[in-house]
Each structure stands twice: as structure tokens, then as C-alpha cells.
Design a protein around this motif. Sequence first.
Motif, short mmCIF file in Angstrom:
data_model
loop_
_atom_site.label_atom_id
_atom_site.label_comp_id
_atom_site.label_asym_id
_atom_site.label_seq_id
_atom_site.Cartn_x
_atom_site.Cartn_y
_atom_site.Cartn_z
N PRO A 87 0.81 -1.22 0.00
CA PRO A 87 0.00 0.00 0.00
C PRO A 87 0.84 1.27 0.00
O PRO A 87 0.43 2.28 -0.57
CB PRO A 87 -0.83 -0.13 1.28
CG PRO A 87 -0.07 -1.09 2.14
CD PRO A 87 0.62 -2.03 1.21
N GLU A 90 1.69 1.85 -3.41
CA GLU A 90 0.51 1.72 -4.26
C GLU A 90 0.78 0.74 -5.39
O GLU A 90 0.56 1.02 -6.58
CB GLU A 90 0.06 3.09 -4.79
CG GLU A 90 -0.43 4.02 -3.69
CD GLU A 90 -1.21 5.21 -4.22
OE1 GLU A 90 -1.20 5.43 -5.45
OE2 GLU A 90 -1.84 5.91 -3.41
N LYS A 128 -8.08 1.81 -3.28
CA LYS A 128 -7.80 2.92 -4.18
C LYS A 128 -7.87 2.48 -5.65
O LYS A 128 -8.04 1.29 -5.96
CB LYS A 128 -6.43 3.50 -3.86
CG LYS A 128 -6.34 4.04 -2.43
CD LYS A 128 -5.01 4.71 -2.16
CE LYS A 128 -4.97 5.26 -0.74
NZ LYS A 128 -3.68 5.95 -0.45
N TYR A 130 -5.71 2.01 -7.99
CA TYR A 130 -4.78 1.05 -8.58
C TYR A 130 -5.22 -0.40 -8.38
O TYR A 130 -4.71 -1.31 -9.02
CB TYR A 130 -3.37 1.26 -8.03
CG TYR A 130 -3.18 0.97 -6.56
CD1 TYR A 130 -2.82 -0.30 -6.11
CD2 TYR A 130 -3.34 1.97 -5.60
CE1 TYR A 130 -2.63 -0.56 -4.77
CE2 TYR A 130 -3.17 1.71 -4.26
CZ TYR A 130 -2.81 0.44 -3.84
OH TYR A 130 -2.62 0.18 -2.50
#
Length: 463
Positions: A87, A90, A128, A130
Motif C-alpha cells: 500500500p 501503491e 484505491k 490502482y
Amino acid sequence: MQEPERHNRKDRPSRMFEPTTPTKENQVPIQCPQCGHNYQTPIISIVDVGLAPQLRSLFLANQLNVAVCPQCQAAVMLEVPLVYHDPKAEFLGIYFPQQLNIPEREKQLMIGELTQAMMQSLPTEQRKGYFFSPRQFASRQSLNDAVYGTMGISQEELDRQRRKAKLVEQLVVFADDPKGLQMMVKSNDAQIDGEFFSILSAMLEQAQAVGDEKGAGRFEMLRENLLPITTWGKKAQKQRAAIEALQDATTAEELVDRVAAADEDVLGAIALALRPNLNYEFFQSLTERVDAAEGTEKARLARVRDKLLELTQQLDDAAREELTMRVTLLHEMVNSPNPRTAVHEHVEELDDMFMNVLTRNLEAAQQKDDQPLFQRLATIYDEIMQLIQDSAPPEVQFINELLMEPYPDGTRTFLQNHREELGPEFIEYLGQMADDLAAREGDEAAEMVKRLRDIRSQAMLMV
């Protein structure tokens, strides 16, 4: 290093590769390709380094999803679909082994199930954009390279390290052949440097981790045989000998005598090993020797003194910079909306220096009776301790839980409830822990030794 044999199961993959959670394993059946023994082994299909940071090093070292046959100790690397999530960077990558030969539609379905399982383990606010465009990889190496890229390691650096790893594999063939090894060294001496020996040591540790005693023995033999015949190895041995020669100096004057007599090319190792001893009194005494000497000896001693002053200044500057970084990191964690999450985001920076800074700040907050600050620092400390506990080997976690029980009734009940996990190996492990602690000084160590031996006696009656 020779990797563990790769193994593909013939079963329908969707039955074997049920998605795990980012911190839990699945047990799957496997038949040893070497001896035919059937046994259960754990696999992990989701690697989320935000939730389980210890998995990153296991993945990069090819120690994840490696099965070791309990009967013949053969190591087998299981080729299974895998999701890797970082994370902080990302980054979301999916490794799907080509050799599984799964139809594209079924493959995409499995990838969707893996991604969905990982997303469901995260709070909504952490999901998120991605996540909807994961990178797909057909080989472990390509995913490994991408992971190293998230850590700031360039492809050029990776290629250089792989060339040296290949050289290790070539040289290990000659580990017990002095003449052959000498010939190989003659044409590769420039490549056998500190980085080469670090890679060799890492391959030795990996062999030990997967139970490859024969391979580990050859790597260790290669390392010892290379030290006296390579340029870097000879220098390392010389530095090691110089440090050892200083260890038994009983007085400050004797230490100055030996440092002053040392070769100039080992001063870097001396400064690193003896920095606390290179204080004002040491340099004052060394300067007196410079002033009393004449000619070439005076010039040599002056070079030794000036070089040591330069090296200690560099070490001190680096230490101050490192300390400042740890203080800044702790400040960021304390002021983070979620200190526990901050711990996981910076797990690779949590070293002994950080823990010293954290402990000092905890003590200061307690002395000042600053309860809000103390509670946030304590939360950070507790989360780090939990991380250490979770990343410990299963037998260590088991013993830690056992030691938290009151003796004798609590420990007896705990052992009875886990009777199936007791055995000769566990008894031996308890004894080894007690023996190791017995070598330490202090009342706390002595008390723990007694407690371990008492529990060992309880366990012996149940085996």
C-alpha cells in the motif's frame, strides 16, 4: 544457489489455490516428488506487506510457499498464483505461473477472486484506484524485479547482483577443489568483493532456512576457502586479525600502542569496531606519540591519527543523521491519526536505534506525567511488540504464550490443552533455550532459566 525443486500439482487449481487472507495460510496436500511421501504444507496466496511486512523478505528470498518433506527433507517450491500488495508504494501485482496451463477465462476468474479476497480484508477508505488495474506477471523473477523497484533498487543493480549470484553458483562447484577454485578466482577476482560475499552469505542462510544441509555446507566451505585466496578476502582477514589483536588490550595505553602499530589499510575497520574507545584521551595520548617521534615514524603516526580523526568524525556524523531520522519518524508516528497504521507503514525502519529513541521518550513522558503522549507512545510500542511476536517462528510464539501463563497451574493447563503439539523436539527446544539463557548474567536471566526448566519438567511428564 540451487533453488528448491519447483512443483506443480495436477489437481484442478481452483480446488488447491483457495485465496487466503493476507495474514493466514491454507494447508494443502502434496506428494513429495523425491520419496513419494504424502503430507500437508501451508501456502500463502496473498502477500500484503502493509498487514504482514515480514512476508516481503520471505518472498524476495524465495522462502515463501516452499514445502519441506518431513520424511526426506526435500525442499519443493510450489508454483501457485499469488497477489502481492504494497500500500505504501501503491503497488498491486499478480503472479500467475504459466506452467499451470489454465484456460484464460478460468485464469482471469481466479485472479478476480484473489484480488477480491485481498480488497475485502481492507477498510473501504484504503481501496484505491490502482486496485482495478493490477500488474500481471508470468514469472517470479519479473515480479521480484518489480518489488525491488518499489524499494528503490534499479534494474542495473539487480542485474549486477544476479551476475554475482551466478558466479557463486559456478564457484560452489569447486568448493572442495582447491586447484579448480584457484583457477576460477584468477579470472574473477575483481568480482569477488564485499557484495559477492554478502550474496554468498544470503544464499547460505537460504539453504539453511529450507533445510538444505548439504547445500549450506558447500556454501560455507566456499566462503572459508575463498577468503585466503581472493584480494577482498585477504583484506577482510587482515582486518579481522587486526581487530582481534586489539580485543585483549587491558589498558588504554596498550590500546594506543597496538592501534599506532597497525597498518594504515585496516584503520577503517578499527574505527568502526572501536569507536567508543577512540575518545579524547585516546587521541591525546596518540598525539603525544606523534610529538615524541621523529622522521618517517613521526609522519606515519601523524597519518594514523589524522585518518582516525577523519573516520570517527564521519561515523559520528552518520550516527547523528541516523538518530535525527529516527526522532523525526517517531514524531510523525505520534502525530499520525492512526499510530498503529503508521507502525506498519514504516516497519522496515524500526531498528534498535528507533527502539532506543522510543524507550527514552516513553520514560520521559512518564516522568513528566504527560499521559496523552505516554499513551500514544505506548500504543506504538505495543504494536511493534505484536509485530515481533507475529513474525517469530511458530515454536517461539508457542513458548511465548506458554510463558505468559502462571506457573505451575496455568502452564500445566496450557500444556495439557496443547498436548498433541508436545514431543521430543519441543522438550529439546525448551532445554536449549534454558541453556542459552544460562550463559547470560543477571537475576532476570537466572529466573527465566529456572522457569523454562520447570516447564520442561512439566512437559516431559506429558510426552
